[in-house]
Design a protein around this motif. Sequence first.
Motif, PDB file in Angstrom:
ATOM      1  N   GLU A  11       0.824  -1.208   0.000  1.00 22.38           N
ATOM      2  CA  GLU A  11       0.000   0.000   0.000  1.00 22.38           C
ATOM      3  C   GLU A  11       0.858   1.258   0.000  1.00 22.38           C
ATOM      4  O   GLU A  11       1.864   1.349   0.709  1.00 22.38           O
ATOM      5  CB  GLU A  11      -0.921  -0.008   1.226  1.00 22.38           C
ATOM      6  N   HIS A  12       0.425   2.244  -0.786  1.00 21.22           N
ATOM      7  CA  HIS A  12       1.088   3.539  -0.808  1.00 21.22           C
ATOM      8  C   HIS A  12       0.545   4.428   0.299  1.00 21.22           C
ATOM      9  O   HIS A  12      -0.572   4.228   0.785  1.00 21.22           O
ATOM     10  CB  HIS A  12       0.880   4.222  -2.167  1.00 21.22           C
ATOM     11  N   ASP A  13       1.334   5.436   0.698  1.00 19.03           N
ATOM     12  CA  ASP A  13       0.864   6.337   1.741  1.00 19.03           C
ATOM     13  C   ASP A  13      -0.050   7.408   1.151  1.00 19.03           C
ATOM     14  O   ASP A  13      -0.296   7.459  -0.059  1.00 19.03           O
ATOM     15  CB  ASP A  13       2.034   6.954   2.521  1.00 19.03           C
ATOM     16  N   ASP A  14      -0.556   8.272   2.013  1.00 15.33           N
ATOM     17  CA  ASP A  14      -1.567   9.238   1.576  1.00 15.33           C
ATOM     18  C   ASP A  14      -0.985  10.388   0.757  1.00 15.33           C
ATOM     19  O   ASP A  14      -1.735  11.213   0.225  1.00 15.33           O
ATOM     20  CB  ASP A  14      -2.347   9.786   2.773  1.00 15.33           C
ATOM     21  N   LYS A  15       0.338  10.457   0.631  1.00 15.50           N
ATOM     22  CA  LYS A  15       0.953  11.494  -0.209  1.00 15.50           C
ATOM     23  C   LYS A  15       1.151  11.037  -1.649  1.00 15.50           C
ATOM     24  O   LYS A  15       1.469  11.849  -2.517  1.00 15.50           O
ATOM     25  CB  LYS A  15       2.298  11.926   0.391  1.00 15.50           C
ATOM     26  N   ALA A  16       0.970   9.756  -1.888  1.00 14.89           N
ATOM     27  CA  ALA A  16       1.145   9.235  -3.245  1.00 14.89           C
ATOM     28  C   ALA A  16       0.022   9.737  -4.145  1.00 14.89           C
ATOM     29  O   ALA A  16      -1.152   9.703  -3.762  1.00 14.89           O
ATOM     30  CB  ALA A  16       1.154   7.718  -3.215  1.00 14.89           C
ATOM     31  N   PRO A  17       0.350  10.216  -5.330  1.00 13.12           N
ATOM     32  CA  PRO A  17      -0.691  10.716  -6.239  1.00 13.12           C
ATOM     33  C   PRO A  17      -1.517   9.578  -6.829  1.00 13.12           C
ATOM     34  O   PRO A  17      -1.052   8.441  -6.947  1.00 13.12           O
ATOM     35  CB  PRO A  17       0.108  11.426  -7.338  1.00 13.12           C
ATOM     36  N   LYS A  18      -2.743   9.894  -7.185  1.00  8.74           N
ATOM     37  CA  LYS A  18      -3.586   8.938  -7.883  1.00  8.74           C
ATOM     38  C   LYS A  18      -3.199   8.949  -9.363  1.00  8.74           C
ATOM     39  O   LYS A  18      -3.130  10.011  -9.985  1.00  8.74           O
ATOM     40  CB  LYS A  18      -5.065   9.294  -7.721  1.00  8.74           C
ATOM     41  N   LEU A  19      -2.959   7.774  -9.913  1.00  8.25           N
ATOM     42  CA  LEU A  19      -2.458   7.674 -11.274  1.00  8.25           C
ATOM     43  C   LEU A  19      -3.483   7.007 -12.177  1.00  8.25           C
ATOM     44  O   LEU A  19      -4.016   5.944 -11.849  1.00  8.25           O
ATOM     45  CB  LEU A  19      -1.154   6.865 -11.296  1.00  8.25           C
ATOM     46  N   ALA A  20      -3.739   7.641 -13.322  1.00 11.26           N
ATOM     47  CA  ALA A  20      -4.672   7.090 -14.310  1.00 11.26           C
ATOM     48  C   ALA A  20      -4.372   7.728 -15.658  1.00 11.26           C
ATOM     49  O   ALA A  20      -3.902   8.878 -15.722  1.00 11.26           O
ATOM     50  CB  ALA A  20      -6.115   7.368 -13.906  1.00 11.26           C
ATOM     51  N   GLY A  49      -4.604   8.497 -23.360  1.00 12.36           N
ATOM     52  CA  GLY A  49      -4.139   7.172 -22.977  1.00 12.36           C
ATOM     53  C   GLY A  49      -2.807   7.130 -22.262  1.00 12.36           C
ATOM     54  O   GLY A  49      -2.324   6.051 -21.928  1.00 12.36           O
ATOM     55  N   LEU A  50      -2.204   8.284 -21.994  1.00 11.32           N
ATOM     56  CA  LEU A  50      -0.917   8.344 -21.310  1.00 11.32           C
ATOM     57  C   LEU A  50      -1.102   8.771 -19.860  1.00 11.32           C
ATOM     58  O   LEU A  50      -2.031   9.510 -19.527  1.00 11.32           O
ATOM     59  CB  LEU A  50       0.023   9.317 -22.033  1.00 11.32           C
ATOM     60  N   ILE A  51      -0.209   8.312 -19.014  1.00 12.55           N
ATOM     61  CA  ILE A  51      -0.286   8.624 -17.582  1.00 12.55           C
ATOM     62  C   ILE A  51       0.659   9.774 -17.277  1.00 12.55           C
ATOM     63  O   ILE A  51       1.870   9.681 -17.510  1.00 12.55           O
ATOM     64  CB  ILE A  51       0.079   7.399 -16.727  1.00 12.55           C
ATOM     65  N   ARG A  52       0.110  10.859 -16.748  1.00 12.80           N
ATOM     66  CA  ARG A  52       0.898  12.019 -16.362  1.00 12.80           C
ATOM     67  C   ARG A  52       0.828  12.207 -14.858  1.00 12.80           C
ATOM     68  O   ARG A  52      -0.130  11.785 -14.211  1.00 12.80           O
ATOM     69  CB  ARG A  52       0.404  13.277 -17.067  1.00 12.80           C
ATOM     70  N   LEU A  53       1.838  12.878 -14.327  1.00 11.08           N
ATOM     71  CA  LEU A  53       1.879  13.159 -12.892  1.00 11.08           C
ATOM     72  C   LEU A  53       1.313  14.555 -12.645  1.00 11.08           C
ATOM     73  O   LEU A  53       1.714  15.511 -13.315  1.00 11.08           O
ATOM     74  CB  LEU A  53       3.327  13.084 -12.401  1.00 11.08           C
ATOM     75  N   PRO A  54       0.378  14.700 -11.716  1.00  9.36           N
ATOM     76  CA  PRO A  54      -0.127  16.039 -11.408  1.00  9.36           C
ATOM     77  C   PRO A  54       1.015  16.957 -10.978  1.00  9.36           C
ATOM     78  O   PRO A  54       1.939  16.522 -10.278  1.00  9.36           O
ATOM     79  CB  PRO A  54      -1.097  15.787 -10.247  1.00  9.36           C
ATOM     80  N   PHE A  61       4.945  16.839  -7.701  1.00  6.99           N
ATOM     81  CA  PHE A  61       6.398  16.969  -7.723  1.00  6.99           C
ATOM     82  C   PHE A  61       6.930  17.537  -6.410  1.00  6.99           C
ATOM     83  O   PHE A  61       8.041  17.215  -5.998  1.00  6.99           O
ATOM     84  CB  PHE A  61       6.843  17.817  -8.908  1.00  6.99           C
ATOM     85  N   SER A  62       6.133  18.354  -5.748  1.00  2.00           N
ATOM     86  CA  SER A  62       6.566  18.909  -4.459  1.00  2.00           C
ATOM     87  C   SER A  62       6.093  18.077  -3.272  1.00  2.00           C
ATOM     88  O   SER A  62       6.711  18.096  -2.211  1.00  2.00           O
ATOM     89  CB  SER A  62       6.059  20.348  -4.303  1.00  2.00           C
ATOM     90  N   SER A  63       5.030  17.307  -3.444  1.00  2.00           N
ATOM     91  CA  SER A  63       4.495  16.543  -2.324  1.00  2.00           C
ATOM     92  C   SER A  63       4.994  15.102  -2.259  1.00  2.00           C
ATOM     93  O   SER A  63       5.105  14.530  -1.167  1.00  2.00           O
ATOM     94  CB  SER A  63       2.963  16.526  -2.382  1.00  2.00           C
ATOM     95  N   ALA A  64       5.331  14.515  -3.418  1.00  2.00           N
ATOM     96  CA  ALA A  64       5.655  13.089  -3.431  1.00  2.00           C
ATOM     97  C   ALA A  64       6.857  12.723  -4.277  1.00  2.00           C
ATOM     98  O   ALA A  64       7.609  11.814  -3.929  1.00  2.00           O
ATOM     99  CB  ALA A  64       4.440  12.293  -3.925  1.00  2.00           C
ATOM    100  N   GLN A  89       9.675  22.772 -10.006  1.00  2.00           N
ATOM    101  CA  GLN A  89       9.007  23.358 -11.165  1.00  2.00           C
ATOM    102  C   GLN A  89       9.642  22.866 -12.466  1.00  2.00           C
ATOM    103  O   GLN A  89       8.944  22.579 -13.449  1.00  2.00           O
ATOM    104  CB  GLN A  89       9.071  24.881 -11.084  1.00  2.00           C
ATOM    105  N   ALA A  90      10.971  22.757 -12.471  1.00  2.00           N
ATOM    106  CA  ALA A  90      11.668  22.290 -13.666  1.00  2.00           C
ATOM    107  C   ALA A  90      11.324  20.828 -13.956  1.00  2.00           C
ATOM    108  O   ALA A  90      11.119  20.448 -15.118  1.00  2.00           O
ATOM    109  CB  ALA A  90      13.174  22.454 -13.489  1.00  2.00           C
ATOM    110  N   LEU A  91      11.249  20.018 -12.916  1.00  2.00           N
ATOM    111  CA  LEU A  91      10.881  18.616 -13.097  1.00  2.00           C
ATOM    112  C   LEU A  91       9.462  18.493 -13.649  1.00  2.00           C
ATOM    113  O   LEU A  91       9.198  17.686 -14.548  1.00  2.00           O
ATOM    114  CB  LEU A  91      10.994  17.865 -11.765  1.00  2.00           C
ATOM    115  N   ALA A  92       8.563  19.288 -13.111  1.00  2.00           N
ATOM    116  CA  ALA A  92       7.174  19.247 -13.590  1.00  2.00           C
ATOM    117  C   ALA A  92       7.085  19.669 -15.049  1.00  2.00           C
ATOM    118  O   ALA A  92       6.337  19.078 -15.834  1.00  2.00           O
ATOM    119  CB  ALA A  92       6.299  20.141 -12.713  1.00  2.00           C
TER     120      ALA A  92
END
Length: 230
Positions: A108-117, A122-127, A131-134, A145-148
């Motif tokens: 199980e992931h913790d509550d800081k892990a983003p929901k992924l879909a 059809g591609l999975i992106r990270l909110p 990048f700052s929370s997880a 910001q640069a990573l995002a």
Amino acid sequence: MSAKTVTTVFAHGAWADESSWDKVVRLLQSNDIKAVTFRLPLSSLSDDTAELDKVLERIHGPVVLVGHAYAGAVIASTHSAKVRALVYVAGLAPDQGETVADVFYRYEHDDKAPKLAPDSDGLIRLPAEAFSSAFAQHATPQEQQALAAAQLPISPACITVPVGLPLWKRVPAWYLLAEQDHMIPERTQRFMAERMQARISAYPVDHMPSVTAPELVASVIVDAVKQSKV
């Protein structure tokens, strides 16, 4: 094996690109260790492995492969005889018949892990906020910001296809275990690292230590380079 005869090859994970290795590469180069980075298409595991194989074809001499997160599955999927060691940086290491998703969701992931879909394409992106929370909570705001901005989306085809016989069953593995990782739980990383019988270095770092703790990443790679045998 002399460090000067080895080339380290870096495969980035999902939602990152090859620039995520820049700090580590500079540290290795200052120690006269050759380094190569490249971009994965993140379109399927077979596409990504083929891209890695193209890079390896151009390299003369022994190689130490370094993979972050998803790319752990990529570096273990090559059959190149040049590879002398694998280095996992919070890497995913499915066994034969498993998918990347199988090991990613093993615990199980913790509550800081983003929901992924997947998005509408059809591609999975990270909110962006992840990048700052997880993803890289120890990075500076500018780095986050640069990573995002540079993130590369990943196709479900990368993580839903069972892998073949992984290379870590034939060559030694090193594992940097990220104890404060909110993307891949510490328990998951330890399970995979121990299953591989990897040499484990555990540190209180986030999911992107190549950016936030490059000295630690470089030290694990240097150890792999020095101790691997031709």
